[in-house]
Design a protein around this motif. Structure first.
Motif, PDB file in Angstrom:
ATOM      1  N   SER A 123      -1.915   0.924  11.718  1.00  0.00           N
ATOM      2  CA  SER A 123      -0.819   1.598  11.008  1.00  0.00           C
ATOM      3  C   SER A 123      -0.810   1.345   9.510  1.00  0.00           C
ATOM      4  O   SER A 123       0.245   1.233   8.894  1.00  0.00           O
ATOM      5  CB  SER A 123       0.538   1.191  11.607  1.00  0.00           C
ATOM      6  OG  SER A 123       0.558   1.437  12.988  1.00  0.00           O
ATOM      7  N   VAL A 124      -1.981   1.281   8.893  1.00  0.00           N
ATOM      8  CA  VAL A 124      -2.078   1.070   7.447  1.00  0.00           C
ATOM      9  C   VAL A 124      -1.853   2.400   6.735  1.00  0.00           C
ATOM     10  O   VAL A 124      -2.417   3.423   7.115  1.00  0.00           O
ATOM     11  CB  VAL A 124      -3.448   0.463   7.076  1.00  0.00           C
ATOM     12  CG1 VAL A 124      -3.647   0.418   5.569  1.00  0.00           C
ATOM     13  CG2 VAL A 124      -3.574  -0.929   7.671  1.00  0.00           C
ATOM     14  N   TYR A 125      -1.009   2.361   5.679  1.00  0.00           N
ATOM     15  CA  TYR A 125      -0.718   3.596   4.961  1.00  0.00           C
ATOM     16  C   TYR A 125      -0.863   3.494   3.444  1.00  0.00           C
ATOM     17  O   TYR A 125      -0.946   4.511   2.763  1.00  0.00           O
ATOM     18  CB  TYR A 125       0.663   4.142   5.337  1.00  0.00           C
ATOM     19  CG  TYR A 125       1.809   3.227   5.014  1.00  0.00           C
ATOM     20  CD1 TYR A 125       2.485   3.320   3.799  1.00  0.00           C
ATOM     21  CD2 TYR A 125       2.236   2.278   5.934  1.00  0.00           C
ATOM     22  CE1 TYR A 125       3.550   2.492   3.509  1.00  0.00           C
ATOM     23  CE2 TYR A 125       3.301   1.446   5.654  1.00  0.00           C
ATOM     24  CZ  TYR A 125       3.959   1.553   4.442  1.00  0.00           C
ATOM     25  OH  TYR A 125       5.016   0.721   4.158  1.00  0.00           O
ATOM     26  N   LEU A 126      -0.917   2.296   2.862  1.00  0.00           N
ATOM     27  CA  LEU A 126      -1.084   2.114   1.424  1.00  0.00           C
ATOM     28  C   LEU A 126      -1.915   0.869   1.146  1.00  0.00           C
ATOM     29  O   LEU A 126      -1.764  -0.146   1.841  1.00  0.00           O
ATOM     30  CB  LEU A 126       0.267   1.920   0.712  1.00  0.00           C
ATOM     31  CG  LEU A 126       1.133   3.121   0.420  1.00  0.00           C
ATOM     32  CD1 LEU A 126       2.492   2.667  -0.121  1.00  0.00           C
ATOM     33  CD2 LEU A 126       0.476   4.063  -0.550  1.00  0.00           C
ATOM     34  N   ILE A 127      -2.768   0.945   0.126  1.00  0.00           N
ATOM     35  CA  ILE A 127      -3.504  -0.236  -0.339  1.00  0.00           C
ATOM     36  C   ILE A 127      -3.420  -0.248  -1.855  1.00  0.00           C
ATOM     37  O   ILE A 127      -3.700   0.753  -2.512  1.00  0.00           O
ATOM     38  CB  ILE A 127      -4.983  -0.218   0.108  1.00  0.00           C
ATOM     39  CG1 ILE A 127      -5.081  -0.228   1.634  1.00  0.00           C
ATOM     40  CG2 ILE A 127      -5.735  -1.416  -0.488  1.00  0.00           C
ATOM     41  CD1 ILE A 127      -6.489  -0.139   2.187  1.00  0.00           C
ATOM     42  N   THR A 153      -3.471  -0.031  -8.729  1.00  0.00           N
ATOM     43  CA  THR A 153      -2.395   0.890  -8.365  1.00  0.00           C
ATOM     44  C   THR A 153      -2.445   1.147  -6.863  1.00  0.00           C
ATOM     45  O   THR A 153      -3.427   0.817  -6.203  1.00  0.00           O
ATOM     46  CB  THR A 153      -2.489   2.212  -9.174  1.00  0.00           C
ATOM     47  OG1 THR A 153      -1.293   2.948  -8.987  1.00  0.00           O
ATOM     48  CG2 THR A 153      -3.682   3.029  -8.768  1.00  0.00           C
ATOM     49  N   TRP A 154      -1.388   1.722  -6.329  1.00  0.00           N
ATOM     50  CA  TRP A 154      -1.309   2.003  -4.903  1.00  0.00           C
ATOM     51  C   TRP A 154      -2.077   3.282  -4.577  1.00  0.00           C
ATOM     52  O   TRP A 154      -1.941   4.286  -5.276  1.00  0.00           O
ATOM     53  CB  TRP A 154       0.144   2.152  -4.457  1.00  0.00           C
ATOM     54  CG  TRP A 154       0.888   0.849  -4.454  1.00  0.00           C
ATOM     55  CD1 TRP A 154       1.722   0.385  -5.422  1.00  0.00           C
ATOM     56  CD2 TRP A 154       0.825  -0.158  -3.449  1.00  0.00           C
ATOM     57  NE1 TRP A 154       2.196  -0.859  -5.078  1.00  0.00           N
ATOM     58  CE2 TRP A 154       1.667  -1.217  -3.868  1.00  0.00           C
ATOM     59  CE3 TRP A 154       0.155  -0.285  -2.236  1.00  0.00           C
ATOM     60  CZ2 TRP A 154       1.848  -2.369  -3.120  1.00  0.00           C
ATOM     61  CZ3 TRP A 154       0.338  -1.437  -1.487  1.00  0.00           C
ATOM     62  CH2 TRP A 154       1.174  -2.471  -1.923  1.00  0.00           C
ATOM     63  N   THR A 155      -2.878   3.235  -3.524  1.00  0.00           N
ATOM     64  CA  THR A 155      -3.642   4.391  -3.056  1.00  0.00           C
ATOM     65  C   THR A 155      -3.180   4.741  -1.642  1.00  0.00           C
ATOM     66  O   THR A 155      -3.211   3.876  -0.760  1.00  0.00           O
ATOM     67  CB  THR A 155      -5.157   4.076  -3.036  1.00  0.00           C
ATOM     68  OG1 THR A 155      -5.579   3.696  -4.338  1.00  0.00           O
ATOM     69  CG2 THR A 155      -5.961   5.269  -2.555  1.00  0.00           C
ATOM     70  N   PRO A 156      -2.753   5.998  -1.418  1.00  0.00           N
ATOM     71  CA  PRO A 156      -2.400   6.404  -0.051  1.00  0.00           C
ATOM     72  C   PRO A 156      -3.653   6.446   0.833  1.00  0.00           C
ATOM     73  O   PRO A 156      -4.677   6.999   0.442  1.00  0.00           O
ATOM     74  CB  PRO A 156      -1.825   7.817  -0.221  1.00  0.00           C
ATOM     75  CG  PRO A 156      -1.669   8.038  -1.674  1.00  0.00           C
ATOM     76  CD  PRO A 156      -2.530   7.057  -2.384  1.00  0.00           C
TER      77      PRO A 156
END
Length: 177
Positions: A123-127, A153-156
Motif C-alpha cells: 500500500s505504498v503511495y508516496l516516496i 520532493t514527494w513523488t506519487p
C-alpha cells in the motif's frame, strides 16, 4: 649403476621416507593426545584441530534482525548491501521517506555512492527522495512498475499514480550519487 640397481635404490629410499613419515605422524599424534584433557589422555582420543577453527564468513546480504523488525514494525526487509537501512524518521537528515496506507511514515538512511534494498511494503503511495538518484520498484498482481523518485520532493507512486487506485507493494529501492 645399472637401471635395475637404480630402481632398487630409489624404491629403498622411498620406503625409508614413508617409514620416517609414519613414525613422525605417530609421534605428533601421541604428543597431541598427551596435551589433551585428562579424559583425552586416559581414553587416547585425539581432538581434530580443524574442528576447533572458526568457520568461514560468507556474506549473504540478508537484512540484519529482519525477523525482529517484522514482529515490531510489520515491515518485511529482505536483502541489501547495507547502504540503505531502516531508520527513525528525523527531519532534515536526508532520509528517503515512504508513505504507506497501513503504516506511519517509514524512513531509510542512505550512505555511500550507491545502494539497494529489497523489501515488501504494501500500500505504498508516496516516496520523498533525498540527494540521491533513486528508483523504486513496485508491483500489483503480475504488473511491475519502476518509478524514478524526484530528488528532495514527494513523488506519487503505486496507487496514487494508478488510474485504478490499486494497492501496490514496494519491492526494491536503489540509490546512486
Amino acid at each position: 649403476m645399472s637401471p635395475r640397481s637404480y630402481r632398487r635404490r630409489l624404491i629403498g629410499t622411498a620406503l625409508a621416507a614413508l617409514a620416517a613419515g609414519a613414525l613422525t605422524w605417530t609421534a605428533v599424534a601421541g604428543s597431541v593426545s598427551d596435551q589433551g584433557s585428562t579424559s583425552n589422555r586416559t581414553s587416547g582420543a585425539v581432538a581434530a584441530v580443524a574442528d576447533e577453527a572458526p568457520g568461514y564468513a560468507v556474506e549473504n546480504f540478508d537484512y540484519p534482525q529482519a525477523d525482529k523488525i517484522l514482529a515490531e514494525k510489520n515491515i518485511v526487509l529482505k536483502r541489501g548491501d547495507g547502504h540503505i537501512t531502516l531508520a527513525d524518521c528525523v527531519t532534515g537528515t536526508g532520509q528517503l521517506e515512504v508513505m504507506a496506507r497501513d503504516q506511519s511514515k517509514i524512513c531509510f538512511g542512505v550512505k555511500g555512492t550507491s545502494g539497494w534494498l529489497t523489501l515488501e511494503l504494501p500500500s505504498v503511495y508516496l516516496i520523498r527522495g533525498n540527494d540521491y538518484a533513486t528508483q523504486a520498484d513496485l508491483t500489483v498482481g503480475t504488473e511491475e512498475q519502476t518509478y524514478d523518485i524526484t530528488k528532495n520532493t514527494w513523488t506519487p507512486v503505486g496507487e496514487s499514480a494508478d488510474e485504478q487506485a490499486r494497492e501496490w507493494t514496494l519491492l526494491e529501492l536503489r540509490t546512486a550519487k
